[in-house]
Design an enzyme around this catalytic site. Sequence first.
Site, mmCIF file in Angstrom:
data_model
loop_
_atom_site.group_PDB
_atom_site.id
_atom_site.type_symbol
_atom_site.label_atom_id
_atom_site.label_comp_id
_atom_site.label_asym_id
_atom_site.label_seq_id
_atom_site.Cartn_x
_atom_site.Cartn_y
_atom_site.Cartn_z
ATOM 1 N N GLU A 15 -0.677 0.101 10.985
ATOM 2 C CA GLU A 15 -1.403 0.897 11.988
ATOM 3 C C GLU A 15 -1.747 -0.162 13.369
ATOM 4 O OE1 GLU A 15 -4.768 2.914 10.271
ATOM 5 O OE2 GLU A 15 -3.414 4.448 9.258
ATOM 6 N N GLU A 140 1.795 7.156 4.900
ATOM 7 C CA GLU A 140 0.354 7.845 4.646
ATOM 8 C C GLU A 140 0.272 9.216 5.006
ATOM 9 O OE1 GLU A 140 -3.133 5.684 6.172
ATOM 10 O OE2 GLU A 140 -2.207 3.575 5.809
#
Length: 341
Positions: A15, A140
């Site tokens: 991320e 995810e």
Amino acid sequence: RDEPWKVPFFGIGNETWGCGGNMRADEYAALARQYSTFVRDHAGNTVTRIAAGANIDDYDWTEALMQGAGSPGFSYQAISLHYYTHTGPWEDKGSATEFSEEEWYLALARAARAEELVARHATIMDKHDPEKKVGLVFDEWGTWWNVEPGTNPGFLYQQNTVRDALVASLHFDGFHRHADRLLMANIAQTVNVLQAMILTDPDSGALVLTPTYHVFAMNKGHQDAASLAAHVLLEEEPRVVDGRALPAISASASTKEGTALVSLSHLDASAPRTVVLDLRGREVAGFSARVLTGEGTAAHNTPEQPEAVAPVALEDVRPHERGLEIVLPPHSFTTVELQLA
């Protein structure tokens, strides 16, 4: 250990567009290419290097990573993608167990969006990498609800209902249809956090298998199989939810060793539906079917009722001139195992 661990997959950051560095896409692409140089194969261990990919629909991020990779597959062999399903805003994502019929369909429509994201990111990757040397890793995904009342907000503990099960099955159907580009797909957590397979109870010591666990288990037959095209033809127009068409049934199928497995997600909250499974060119030598559902859309398992939502044999299946006729209960997930003649 006498021998080192094998490391088949290595993530180059996580991320990086947010909590992993707040970087620009071109900035991270250069760093990912640099760091990948030093993640080397050793002693027969081949590493798949995974660059930190886009958040949801940030297609510019994928474009930058594919441009910055140099020769496809040289610097990194995969890029990731993150997307979560919730019905409310980030600050109030919605309850895991208390929701309206409108929120039921909204969650499923947003789950179905995952396939659109895979397809659009894959289209960008195809432009730069038509030979598909770089895989897409959806590492995810899943539901993210408000934590259960009375629990620590930082632990992200949430219940898991029939709705979560169908969110998972919709993701699986989309993943199966894009197996040519999708290298890996990991639900975000497995135990006690977000959309988990297992919940534990600290008071009783009970270990509870969630509806999502059962969807994973019922899909195991698709592993190491060849994906088959599955076309769903419905007489009625699909429901439009959140600006997207949401057909009442989603399906995927695969085959291996003279068998086939068909997965059917029935999204209607209240009405059963009869479907015909038309194999087009093959005959059924034998079959068995299992169904996962509950008394309501919010049905879930607890230490006191650990099998309120658990797979059982589906008896309402009969031969049909084109294959099989199946009656799907409302809000249900069904798998049909076929022995092919």
